[in-house]
Enzyme design. Structure first.
Site, PDB file in Angstrom:
ATOM      1  N   LYS A 102      -3.616  16.843 -10.281  1.00 11.11           N
ATOM      2  CA  LYS A 102      -3.291  15.514 -10.699  1.00 11.11           C
ATOM      3  C   LYS A 102      -4.111  14.693 -12.021  1.00 11.11           C
ATOM      4  CE  LYS A 102      -1.312  11.443 -10.262  1.00 11.11           C
ATOM      5  NZ  LYS A 102       0.046  11.198 -11.091  1.00 11.11           N
ATOM      6  N   LEU A 134      -2.757   4.593  -1.146  1.00 14.21           N
ATOM      7  CA  LEU A 134      -3.748   3.613  -1.361  1.00 14.21           C
ATOM      8  C   LEU A 134      -4.234   3.529  -2.865  1.00 14.21           C
ATOM      9  CD1 LEU A 134      -5.310   4.043   1.838  1.00 14.21           C
ATOM     10  CD2 LEU A 134      -4.107   2.095   1.340  1.00 14.21           C
ATOM     11  N   PRO A 135      -4.975   2.674  -3.258  1.00 15.92           N
ATOM     12  CA  PRO A 135      -5.224   2.591  -4.956  1.00 15.92           C
ATOM     13  C   PRO A 135      -6.133   3.736  -5.063  1.00 15.92           C
ATOM     14  CG  PRO A 135      -5.318   0.461  -3.833  1.00 15.92           C
ATOM     15  CD  PRO A 135      -5.064   1.251  -2.759  1.00 15.92           C
TER      16      PRO A 135
HETATM   17  P1  NAD Z   1      -0.566  -0.522  -5.710  1.00 17.14           P
HETATM   18  O1  NAD Z   1      -1.815  -1.155  -5.809  1.00 17.14           O
HETATM   19  O2  NAD Z   1       0.657  -1.320  -6.156  1.00 17.14           O
HETATM   20  O3  NAD Z   1      -0.646  -0.193  -4.059  1.00 17.14           O
HETATM   21  C1  NAD Z   1      -1.793   0.141  -3.214  1.00 17.14           C
HETATM   22  C2  NAD Z   1      -1.285  -0.882  -1.847  1.00 17.14           C
HETATM   23  O4  NAD Z   1      -2.219  -0.440  -0.951  1.00 17.14           O
HETATM   24  C3  NAD Z   1      -1.281  -2.060  -1.864  1.00 17.14           C
HETATM   25  O5  NAD Z   1      -0.190  -2.762  -1.666  1.00 17.14           O
HETATM   26  C4  NAD Z   1      -2.765  -2.545  -1.145  1.00 17.14           C
HETATM   27  O6  NAD Z   1      -2.564  -3.946  -0.640  1.00 17.14           O
HETATM   28  C5  NAD Z   1      -2.741  -1.602  -0.221  1.00 17.14           C
HETATM   29  N1  NAD Z   1      -3.949  -1.485   0.452  1.00 17.14           N
HETATM   30  C6  NAD Z   1      -5.302  -1.480  -0.168  1.00 17.14           C
HETATM   31  N2  NAD Z   1      -6.014  -1.278   0.608  1.00 17.14           N
HETATM   32  C7  NAD Z   1      -5.317  -1.279   1.997  1.00 17.14           C
HETATM   33  C8  NAD Z   1      -5.971  -1.118   3.130  1.00 17.14           C
HETATM   34  N3  NAD Z   1      -7.260  -1.035   3.476  1.00 17.14           N
HETATM   35  N4  NAD Z   1      -5.261  -1.006   4.321  1.00 17.14           N
HETATM   36  C9  NAD Z   1      -3.855  -1.100   3.974  1.00 17.14           C
HETATM   37  N5  NAD Z   1      -3.167  -1.167   2.699  1.00 17.14           N
HETATM   38  C10 NAD Z   1      -4.248  -1.319   1.558  1.00 17.14           C
HETATM   39  O7  NAD Z   1      -0.684   0.947  -6.264  1.00 17.14           O
HETATM   40  P2  NAD Z   1       0.497   1.954  -6.500  1.00 17.14           P
HETATM   41  O8  NAD Z   1       0.969   1.791  -7.929  1.00 17.14           O
HETATM   42  O9  NAD Z   1       1.456   1.995  -5.572  1.00 17.14           O
HETATM   43  O10 NAD Z   1      -0.509   3.331  -6.724  1.00 17.14           O
HETATM   44  C11 NAD Z   1      -0.858   3.824  -5.347  1.00 17.14           C
HETATM   45  C12 NAD Z   1      -1.602   5.378  -5.537  1.00 17.14           C
HETATM   46  O11 NAD Z   1      -0.609   6.079  -6.213  1.00 17.14           O
HETATM   47  C13 NAD Z   1      -2.587   5.050  -6.673  1.00 17.14           C
HETATM   48  O12 NAD Z   1      -3.866   5.994  -6.174  1.00 17.14           O
HETATM   49  C14 NAD Z   1      -2.147   5.558  -8.064  1.00 17.14           C
HETATM   50  O13 NAD Z   1      -3.101   5.928  -8.733  1.00 17.14           O
HETATM   51  C15 NAD Z   1      -0.864   6.435  -7.199  1.00 17.14           C
HETATM   52  N6  NAD Z   1      -0.153   6.511  -8.453  1.00 17.14           N
HETATM   53  C16 NAD Z   1       0.567   5.370  -9.116  1.00 17.14           C
HETATM   54  C17 NAD Z   1       1.830   5.645 -10.020  1.00 17.14           C
HETATM   55  C18 NAD Z   1       2.510   4.475 -10.453  1.00 17.14           C
HETATM   56  O14 NAD Z   1       3.383   4.586 -11.334  1.00 17.14           O
HETATM   57  N7  NAD Z   1       2.289   3.386  -9.843  1.00 17.14           N
HETATM   58  C19 NAD Z   1       2.392   6.973 -10.133  1.00 17.14           C
HETATM   59  C20 NAD Z   1       1.498   8.230  -9.700  1.00 17.14           C
HETATM   60  C21 NAD Z   1       0.469   7.935  -8.573  1.00 17.14           C
END
Ligand code: NAD
Length: 302
Positions: free
Chosen positions: A171, A65-66
């Site tokens: 992290k 999740l975000p």
């Molecule tokens: P993203 O925003 O693409 O995905 C998050 C998903 O969570 C979305 O699809 C959203 O609809 C869903 N969501 C939000 N609230 C929700 C709820 N209450 N119930 C169900 N689903 C819900 O983000 P991401 O890029 O996939 O990143 C996710 C996590 O990973 C973040 O914490 C980010 O910091 C971390 N991260 C991302 C990367 C990257 O390169 N994108 C790398 C390492 C870590």
């Protein structure tokens, strides 16, 4: 066959869930995201209509999740995971969130007799797609042992950083350093270009010299220097500036809590904040910080 519930199918979680669905072990996967269209992107997975429905009959629940606010809501909220989960379910949160939220949720899970680890990842969307993520885990050694088979489907490296929340702290430290060396790399490349150098030639020289670093070596921020990186596709995809700014905020909060001095991190956070606002860059990859140093490149991005 292990029953796995996966919550959050965004840029990272979608790939991770697809890798679990495709695993030889043949896990029975159920998925949920507040964006319904994303639930159709995991072949072979059942879709749940709510967190409550997903949580009831799983051996393992994984979330991606975000931010901390979403993780608290999903686990602790009314009709959340902890209200509905079956005894014995292992909980794995892979989101990057504040250590305090990670500890709070893990402690509430422990109150229900459930093991939970924080397992934020490094490796980006490419690593998520290839199943080569690095997991940085906080929680008990026993919980990690139980989680390891699932983490190893989605990743290539698993590190145990310490107790609950320790995965998040490691992290946060890593991403603060990443922001600093990405900004430094963009700054050095801009200086070279503004003094007549070719960014590709300068990059090659610095890669073989003491300036070499991950941002320069594998994620060059200057458009056209390196194939297959966000800089060479208009900074689309990758790791959003919004998420990097969030992580730098987590670093500042963590530093405040320990009364640590983080002047380089604070500067990086402000650079990213200015870039986010001035260049409307929140949805661009974080290597787009190059545009802050070379505004002339913006016209090339269309
Ligand atoms: P993203 O925003 O693409 O995905 C998050 C998903 O969570 C979305 O699809 C959203 O609809 C869903 N969501 C939000 N609230 C929700 C709820 N209450 N119930 C169900 N689903 C819900 O983000 P991401 O890029 O996939 O990143 C996710 C996590 O990973 C973040 O914490 C980010 O910091 C971390 N991260 C991302 C990367 C990257 O390169 N994108 C790398 C390492 C870590």
């Amino acid at each position: 066959m292990t029953r796995i519930g996966f919550i959050g199918l965004g840029n990272m979680g979608g790939h991770m869930a697809r890798n679990l669905a495709a695993a030889d072990a043949g896990h029975a996967l159920t998925v949920f995201d507040v964006a319904p269209a994303l639930m159709e992107t995991v072949p072979g997975a059942r879709t749940a209509s709510s967190i409550a429905e997903l949580s009831g009959a799983q051996d393992v629940i994984i979330s991606m999740l975000p931010a901390g606010v979403h993780v608290r809501e999903v686990y602790l909220g009314a009709q959340g995971v902890l209200e509905n989960v079956a005894d014995g379910t292992l909980l794995i949160d892979c989101s990057t969130i504040d250590p305090e939220s990670a500890r709070t949720v893990a402690s509430a899970a422990a109150g229900r007799g459930l093991a939970m680890i924080d397992a934020p990842v490094s490796g980006g969307t490419a690593g998520a797609e290839a199943g080569t993520l690095t997991f940085i885990v906080g929680g008990s050694a026993d919980a990690l042992t139980s989680a390891r088979p699932y983490l190893e489907v989605m990743g290539a490296n698993v590190y145990h950083a310490g107790d609950s929340g320790a995965g998040q702290i490691a992290k946060i430290c890593n991403n603060m350093l990443l922001a600093i060396h990405m900004a430094g790399t963009a700054e050095a490349l801009a200086l070279g270009v503004e003094n007549g150098l070719d960014p590709t030639v300068l990059s090659e020289i610095m890669k073989q010299s003491s300036g070499g670093n991950w941002s320069l070596n594998v994620y060059n921020p200057y458009p056209g220097v390196m194939d297959g990186v966000p800089a060479s596709r208009g900074y689309e995809g990758g790791f959003l500036t919004d998420l990097m700014t969030k992580d730098l905020g987590l670093a500042m909060d963590t530093a405040e809590g320990s009364r640590s001095s983080v002047p380089m991190g604070a500067l990086a956070k402000n650079l990213y904040r200015i870039h986010q606002q001035q260049n409307d860059a929140g949805r661009l990859d974080f290597s787009s910080i190059q545009l802050l140093y070379r505004p002339a490149l913006k016209t090339d991005q269309g």
